[in-house]
Design an enzyme around this catalytic site. Structure first.
Site, mmCIF file in Angstrom:
data_model
loop_
_atom_site.group_PDB
_atom_site.id
_atom_site.type_symbol
_atom_site.label_atom_id
_atom_site.label_comp_id
_atom_site.label_asym_id
_atom_site.label_seq_id
_atom_site.Cartn_x
_atom_site.Cartn_y
_atom_site.Cartn_z
ATOM 1 N N SER A 175 0.809 -1.222 0.000
ATOM 2 C CA SER A 175 0.000 0.000 0.000
ATOM 3 C C SER A 175 0.839 1.267 0.000
ATOM 4 O O SER A 175 0.825 2.049 0.957
ATOM 5 C CB SER A 175 -0.945 -0.031 1.186
ATOM 6 O OG SER A 175 -1.647 -1.231 1.125
ATOM 7 N N ARG B 129 7.520 6.134 -4.392
ATOM 8 C CA ARG B 129 8.095 6.730 -3.187
ATOM 9 C C ARG B 129 7.427 6.095 -1.973
ATOM 10 O O ARG B 129 6.332 5.575 -2.067
ATOM 11 C CB ARG B 129 7.863 8.250 -3.179
ATOM 12 C CG ARG B 129 6.443 8.694 -2.908
ATOM 13 C CD ARG B 129 6.300 10.202 -2.954
ATOM 14 N NE ARG B 129 6.003 10.681 -4.282
ATOM 15 C CZ ARG B 129 4.776 10.842 -4.768
ATOM 16 N NH1 ARG B 129 3.727 10.574 -4.040
ATOM 17 N NH2 ARG B 129 4.566 11.278 -5.996
ATOM 18 N N ASP C 292 -3.907 -1.538 -1.261
ATOM 19 C CA ASP C 292 -4.990 -1.922 -0.331
ATOM 20 C C ASP C 292 -6.361 -1.409 -0.781
ATOM 21 O O ASP C 292 -7.391 -2.042 -0.550
ATOM 22 C CB ASP C 292 -4.688 -1.477 1.109
ATOM 23 C CG ASP C 292 -4.277 -0.017 1.244
ATOM 24 O OD1 ASP C 292 -4.189 0.694 0.217
ATOM 25 O OD2 ASP C 292 -4.036 0.428 2.389
HETATM 26 C C1 GLC Z 1 -0.833 5.864 1.492
HETATM 27 C C2 GLC Z 1 -0.245 5.059 0.327
HETATM 28 C C3 GLC Z 1 -1.339 4.390 -0.483
HETATM 29 C C4 GLC Z 1 -2.266 3.601 0.436
HETATM 30 C C5 GLC Z 1 -2.801 4.499 1.552
HETATM 31 C C6 GLC Z 1 -3.709 3.739 2.522
HETATM 32 O O1 GLC Z 1 -1.546 6.926 0.982
HETATM 33 O O2 GLC Z 1 0.523 5.916 -0.498
HETATM 34 O O3 GLC Z 1 -0.792 3.537 -1.461
HETATM 35 O O4 GLC Z 1 -3.325 3.067 -0.307
HETATM 36 O O5 GLC Z 1 -1.713 5.052 2.270
HETATM 37 O O6 GLC Z 1 -3.052 2.700 3.144
#
Ligand code: GLC
Length: 473
Positions: free
Chosen positions: A145, A160, A198
């Site tokens: 995520s 990143r 996620d």
């Molecule tokens: C951050 C991450 C993203 C993820 C979110 C929730 O924003 O960059 O990829 O979905 O957190 O976990």
């Protein structure tokens, strides 16, 4: 409350107010920003990444089989096995463990993925001895995520880190290859068949569980409001100009897009900007990025409250007696960043005890912070202000996506539902109600009788990753 303190608190409340005009403008800006992200392949700070995920269909609920899922996204790493029954239901076994702090930063990608591979191995030894004898590799859906530049269902390079992770040697590397290498080194018979954010997992898992014949709703967004915030939705192919022909298999009509809406408005054209938000940003590892997330999600709410309290202290308005009685210091859990969790805020928010005595105990326990009644009143007011702004801002992407996808459902009279997961949306008092209230103000379905529902899709990301793996070749 003394009048100077009252005036300072009123000013903060004012700065944090999100009104109807703001909500509507910001929703329009979000829609424009989605278009920019869908046009440009190379991610830029100015617009949301809008990442094509190579997931080309939404589940029907009929998917079947045993799959593994591994989930890295915040403070924990989770391994699960999911048995999809093909009738909107599933069974699940899981093991969850905290990621050691030393693997989140100042370490290497290899150490992190070696640790994750070891956890998968332990999980299989504990729950699936029978698979040791089988020759076939089990398919694993990897929920990762963080923003990833995906080039196939199971290929993607980290753009990143967010949410406190910082392992520079991992950036620009394919996280599936890194993980698969470590699994292979340990001889774990698992094939990473899909890489899923996620939010993509949450969208897919809610769509699998949702039976539209019963709920009369289509699942249109998968959203996370937890440590971080983000959302995914299904976009039509002709609206994704950055996807090249050779990247798409024949017959594809659309694709799930991981918006990475945490990065909405990084240049602060519309988002509220207070000196507190600015200060918080400077404390993070990804300064200038994910500025929407930093106003909304669980990792940041407590820190915003702390920064505001320290500012009031610096103005000589609170904690003065405490400071003197300690010989010129504040408790370190208040003086140091990142010590205040959103869980604590959720208790402070709804305290209705006499003189806010409950808050007093919580602040003593959690921050070793003795308070007087006036200070507790200020803390509660600021907590409510910070969290209300967060909930109202959360409505913007949801309303924008409803507006955007409504033409996909022109010939369908079902309602729209969001599948949501994450500690803030699930547990923070009134967060859901405030999101829905703000969506009603924006009114993205003006002129239609369709309604909008918010559903909690618990543990959606694991089941969703399994669903992604189930469609992989
Ligand atoms: C951050 C991450 C993203 C993820 C979110 C929730 O924003 O960059 O990829 O979905 O957190 O976990």
């Amino acid at each position: 409350m003394n009048s100077k303190l009252q005036a300072a608190v009123d000013e903060i409340v004012d700065q944090f107010t999100v009104d109807k005009d703001f909500l509507c403008n910001a929703t329009d800006h979000f829609l424009e920003s989605m278009d920019s992200g869908l046009q440009h392949h190379t991610p830029k700070r100015e617009f949301m990444p809008m990442i094509p995920t190579y997931v080309t269909a939404i589940p029907t609920g009929k998917e079947k089989g045993l799959f593994l899922a591994a989930d890295l996204g915040g403070t924990n790493f989770r391994v699960c096995s999911i048995n999809l029954k093909g009738d909107h239901t599933f069974t699940l076994e899981q093991a969850k463990a905290r990621i050691p702090d030393e693997l989140m930063k100042d370490s290497t990608a290899e150490d992190l993925f070696a640790h994750l591979a070891k956890k998968v191995k332990q999980f299989l030894e504990e729950f699936h001895q029978e698979l040791n004898v089988s020759e076939d590799k089990l398919k694993l859906g990897f929920t990762f995520s963080f923003p990833v530049d995906q080039s196939a269902l199971n290929r993607g390079k980290l753009i990143r880190w967010t949410k406190g992770f910082d392992l520079p040697d991992c950036v620009d590397k394919d996280v599936v290859i890194l993980f698969q290498n470590e699994l292979d080194k340990l001889g774990v018979k698992v094939h990473i068949a899909a890489l899923a954010n996620d939010t993509v997992g949450t969208l897919l898992s809610r769509a699998y569980s949702n039976n539209p014949a019963v709920t009369n709703s289509n699942t249109v967004v998968g959203a996370i409001f937890g440590t971080g915030t983000n959302g995914a939705y299904f976009e039509k192919l002709d609206k994704i100009p950055k996807l090249k022909k050779e990247q798409i298999t024949e017959g594809t009509t659309g694709m799930v897009i991981n918006t990475e809406w945490g990065s909405f408005d990084n240049t602060l054209k519309v988002l509220p900007k207070s000196k507190f938000d600015e200060k918080l940003d400077l404390e993070t590892a990804n300064v200038g990025y994910h500025l929407f997330e930093k106003r909304i999600s669980g990792m940041f709410l407590g820190e915003l409250l702390r920064i505001i309290l320290i500012d009031l202290f610096d103005q000589g308005l609170i904690f003065q007696d405490l400071y003197k009685s300690r010989g010129g210091s504040l408790p370190h859990r208040l003086a140091e960043p990142w010590q205040l969790s959103s869980e604590v805020l959720s208790y402070l928010q709804i305290d209705d005890s006499t003189s806010l005595k409950m808050s007093g105990l919580i602040l003593e326990n959690e921050l070793r912070l003795p308070t007087n009644e006036e200070e507790r009143l200020v803390i509660q007011k600021i907590t409510q202000t910070v969290s209300t702004r967060a909930a109202r801002l959360s409505a913007i992407p949801l309303a924008a996506i409803v507006k955007r996808v409504s033409e996909q459902y022109e010939d369908d009279d079902k309602d729209f539902e969001f599948g949501c997961d994450g500690s803030v949306v699930e547990f923070y008092p009134d967060f859901q109600a405030k999101i829905l209230e703000a969506i009603a103000i924006i009114n993205p379905l003006k002129g239609s009788n369709k309604k909008i529902h918010l559903k909690i899709a618990k543990d959606g990301s694991g089941v969703g990753a399994a669903l992604c793996a189930s469609v992989a070749k």
